[in-house]
Design a protein around this motif. Structure first.
Motif, PDB file in Angstrom:
ATOM      1  N   ILE A 292      19.323 -98.920 -90.645  1.00  0.00           N
ATOM      2  CA  ILE A 292      18.830 -97.491 -91.041  1.00  0.00           C
ATOM      3  C   ILE A 292      19.883 -97.003 -91.603  1.00  0.00           C
ATOM      4  O   ILE A 292      21.154 -97.134 -91.178  1.00  0.00           O
ATOM      5  CB  ILE A 292      18.398 -96.715 -89.976  1.00  0.00           C
ATOM      6  CG1 ILE A 292      18.457 -95.270 -90.105  1.00  0.00           C
ATOM      7  CG2 ILE A 292      19.061 -97.072 -88.639  1.00  0.00           C
ATOM      8  CD1 ILE A 292      17.643 -94.398 -89.125  1.00  0.00           C
ATOM      9  N   GLU A 293      19.910 -96.360 -92.946  1.00  0.00           N
ATOM     10  CA  GLU A 293      21.026 -95.499 -93.538  1.00  0.00           C
ATOM     11  C   GLU A 293      21.287 -94.014 -93.009  1.00  0.00           C
ATOM     12  O   GLU A 293      20.381 -93.330 -92.728  1.00  0.00           O
ATOM     13  CB  GLU A 293      20.633 -95.353 -94.939  1.00  0.00           C
ATOM     14  CG  GLU A 293      21.675 -94.703 -95.612  1.00  0.00           C
ATOM     15  CD  GLU A 293      21.103 -94.455 -97.306  1.00  0.00           C
ATOM     16  OE1 GLU A 293      20.204 -94.949 -97.575  1.00  0.00           O
ATOM     17  OE2 GLU A 293      21.790 -93.553 -97.966  1.00  0.00           O
ATOM     18  N   ILE A 294      22.312 -93.954 -92.174  1.00  0.00           N
ATOM     19  CA  ILE A 294      22.798 -92.532 -91.775  1.00  0.00           C
ATOM     20  C   ILE A 294      23.378 -91.656 -92.738  1.00  0.00           C
ATOM     21  O   ILE A 294      24.642 -92.013 -93.024  1.00  0.00           O
ATOM     22  CB  ILE A 294      23.323 -92.807 -90.599  1.00  0.00           C
ATOM     23  CG1 ILE A 294      22.494 -93.500 -89.498  1.00  0.00           C
ATOM     24  CG2 ILE A 294      23.753 -91.376 -89.877  1.00  0.00           C
ATOM     25  CD1 ILE A 294      21.338 -93.048 -88.955  1.00  0.00           C
ATOM     26  N   LEU A 295      22.803 -90.699 -93.130  1.00  0.00           N
ATOM     27  CA  LEU A 295      23.569 -89.812 -93.924  1.00  0.00           C
ATOM     28  C   LEU A 295      24.779 -89.038 -93.437  1.00  0.00           C
ATOM     29  O   LEU A 295      24.723 -88.645 -92.280  1.00  0.00           O
ATOM     30  CB  LEU A 295      22.563 -88.568 -94.623  1.00  0.00           C
ATOM     31  CG  LEU A 295      21.545 -89.208 -95.680  1.00  0.00           C
ATOM     32  CD1 LEU A 295      20.311 -88.217 -95.782  1.00  0.00           C
ATOM     33  CD2 LEU A 295      21.757 -90.035 -96.780  1.00  0.00           C
TER      34      LEU A 295
END
Lengths: 302, 225
Positions: A292-295
């Protein structure tokens, strides 16, 4: 003017004044408030009851393993186990409530009554009630309307959502609906029906919503079974005119008060209780998506 | 929504589990989005945000969104086989997860859909109990619930446009429940979003489409029908 289900005292007064059975104002309410017809309501209820019975049978017949693997054909094992703890009927009740709820966890078709997380309780209790007492479908549908009236009041005075009131709001409300429906179907008086609701709420108060990995599986499935048992124990007590002492409207208020003061980690956030245990966290790591890409905190998407 | 709850909110809805917000609501977002696109997509890129980002697989939201994109209803038992059915239908899909998108609702899904030459981007929020909000379409604020019949009109930002559109709808004796207008920049196009209690006739929709100052019109009848 239909009755608006503000409280149980008002519901009883309305029925006594008009000399109508408990389900009648629920029918009037739906016609007046939602522009429905009596025919459409009965057929909708029959469809709901049919889906409930199908869910019970599907859960006892088909493969029921959830994506996470935490739910794995438990209902069938309980149903087939050679030793009954109390009676074969009790064993069936428990396995049916489990079965319908397992169907829910495994992406099958259920009736959210009142919510998806509590979708095993009315099916388990009503299926078993009908079988034991040989009741006509129409009688059960009237019981469902009584259950709907109970839920309408709880929704207004407390909540039906786990994220607002914890598990008591979901399985607690479903058990209260089921208990009231059982006593109604067995010919109980208005006071006995409402007393069953009060006793059930007293038994379910304070339950938190702490699902492992945030999934509607552990402990939701087994709580559907225990809630079905409590609905029956409360009905047994209420039919014998044993008083709940605290009136049903005040029990609902207590449920609302407890829900309002419950910490948010116990309201479907998977931050507390069973979800926060060592094993709960390990399962969560395994089950939840890690890619998951975490901003970053400041940056906004796009 | 000043409506009182229905008996069938208490005994219902009939739905595919496990969760009204993670399955039923997500199916409805998909159903709304294909009405914006104008059909079932050939390609779908699905981005799950925030709370959805980690839990979408466990809750089956991935199957739910594909089911909705293939026009399945919230109680369709085929949702569980949505991956297999998508393969049969030639719907190409991919999933992405993005966390910590603080401007978005906790349960947000972004859909980038392609069908022929047409591409749309729809952002939907699952609000709980199966209720949804379609927050943006191609970057314009839309904010509709898809519970009623919805009309979305992109038009030149000229004076009198709102009154004109409202008067055309009034000809059909259709009651407007909500109406909002937004625009990206001052000279840019305006996006009108109108929610109505009852549907519009095809002839009214065609008439509005034929007007030179209306560049795009999307009509979304009640998605649960």
């Amino acid at each position: 003017m239909s009755y608006l289900f503000e409280d149980f005292v008002g519901w009883k007064a309305y029925c006594e004044e008009k000399k109508v059975p408990l389900y009648a104002p629920v029918l009037e309410y739906e016609i007046a408030q939602r522009g429905s017809t009596e025919e459409a309501i009965w057929s909708g209820l029959l469809r709901a009851f049919t889906v409930m019975k199908d869910a019970v049978e599907t859960g006892l017949r088909e493969e029921m393993t959830s994506r996470s693997g935490m739910i794995n054909n438990g209902a069938k094992k309980v149903y087939k186990y050679p030793k009954a703890v109390l009676s074969p009927e009790f064993q069936k009740l428990i396995s049916r409530a489990l079965a319908a709820k397992e169907v829910n966890s495994c992406m099958g078709r259920v009736v959210a009554a009142p919510t998806a997380g509590a979708s095993g309780i009315l099916p388990g209790t009503l299926y078993t009630l009908q079988e034991i007492h040989g009741l006509e479908d129409q009688h059960i549908l009237e019981g469902l309307l009584v259950g709907a009236g109970i839920a309408l009041i709880i929704e207004q005075k407390a909540s039906l959502a786990g994220a607002v009131g914890g598990c008591q709001a979901e399985t607690g409300s479903a058990a209260a609906m089921a208990s009231g429906a059982i006593v109604y179907c067995l010919g109980g008086s208005i006071d006995q029906v409402f007393n069953a609701v009060a006793i059930t709420i007293q038994c379910m108060l304070g339950l938190v919503c702490d699902p492992v990995a945030g999934l509607v599986e552990i402990p939701c499935v087994v709580r559907n079974a225990s809630a079905a048992a409590i609905a029956n124990s409360s009905a047994q007590i209420a039919l014998a005119d044993v008083s709940a002492v605290i009136p049903v409207d005040e029990c609902v208020e207590a449920m609302g008060e407890i829900g309002a003061n419950m910490e948010s980690k116990y309201k479907e956030t998977a931050m507390g209780g069973l979800a926060a245990t060592l094993t709960g966290q390990q399962i969560s790591k395994k089950v939840l998506i890690q890619d998951i890409e975490i901003l970053p905190d400041e940056e906004l998407p796009e | 929504m000043a409506n009182k709850s229905s008996v069938f909110d208490m005994i219902g809805p009939v739905m595919i589990g496990p969760s009204s917000s993670h399955t039923a609501g997500v199916v409805r977002i998909g159903r709304a989005a294909i009405r914006v696109l104008g059909g079932i997509p050939e390609e779908a890129t699905v981005t799950f945000y925030n709370s959805f980002a980690r839990t979408y697989e466990g809750h089956g939201s991935d199957r739910a969104i594909l089911g909705g994109l293939m026009d399945m209803k919230t109680d369709d038992a085929n949702i569980k086989q949505a991956f297999e059915i998508a393969k049969e239908k030639g719907l190409k899909y991919s999933f992405k997860s993005i966390g910590n998108a603080s401007v978005y609702h906790p349960n947000t899904v972004k859909l980038n859909l392609v069908k022929g030459d047409r591409k749309v981007e729809v952002l939907g929020e699952s609000l709980g109990g199966g209720l949804i909000n379609i927050s943006t379409i191609d970057g314009f604020n839309a904010d509709f619930s898809a519970q009623a019949h919805t009309l979305i009109i992109k038009a030149d930002d000229t004076s009198g446009a709102i009154a004109f559109i409202a008067s055309v709808i009034a000809q059909e004796k259709t009651n407007i429940a909500t109406m909002s207008v937004s625009r990206k920049g001052k000279n840019d196009k305006a996006c009108h979003v109108i929610e109505m209690d009852s549907g519009l006739q095809a002839i009214t929709i065609e008439y509005l489409k034929s007007l030179p100052w209306i560049s795009e019109l999307i009509y979304i009848p009640d998605i649960d029908l």
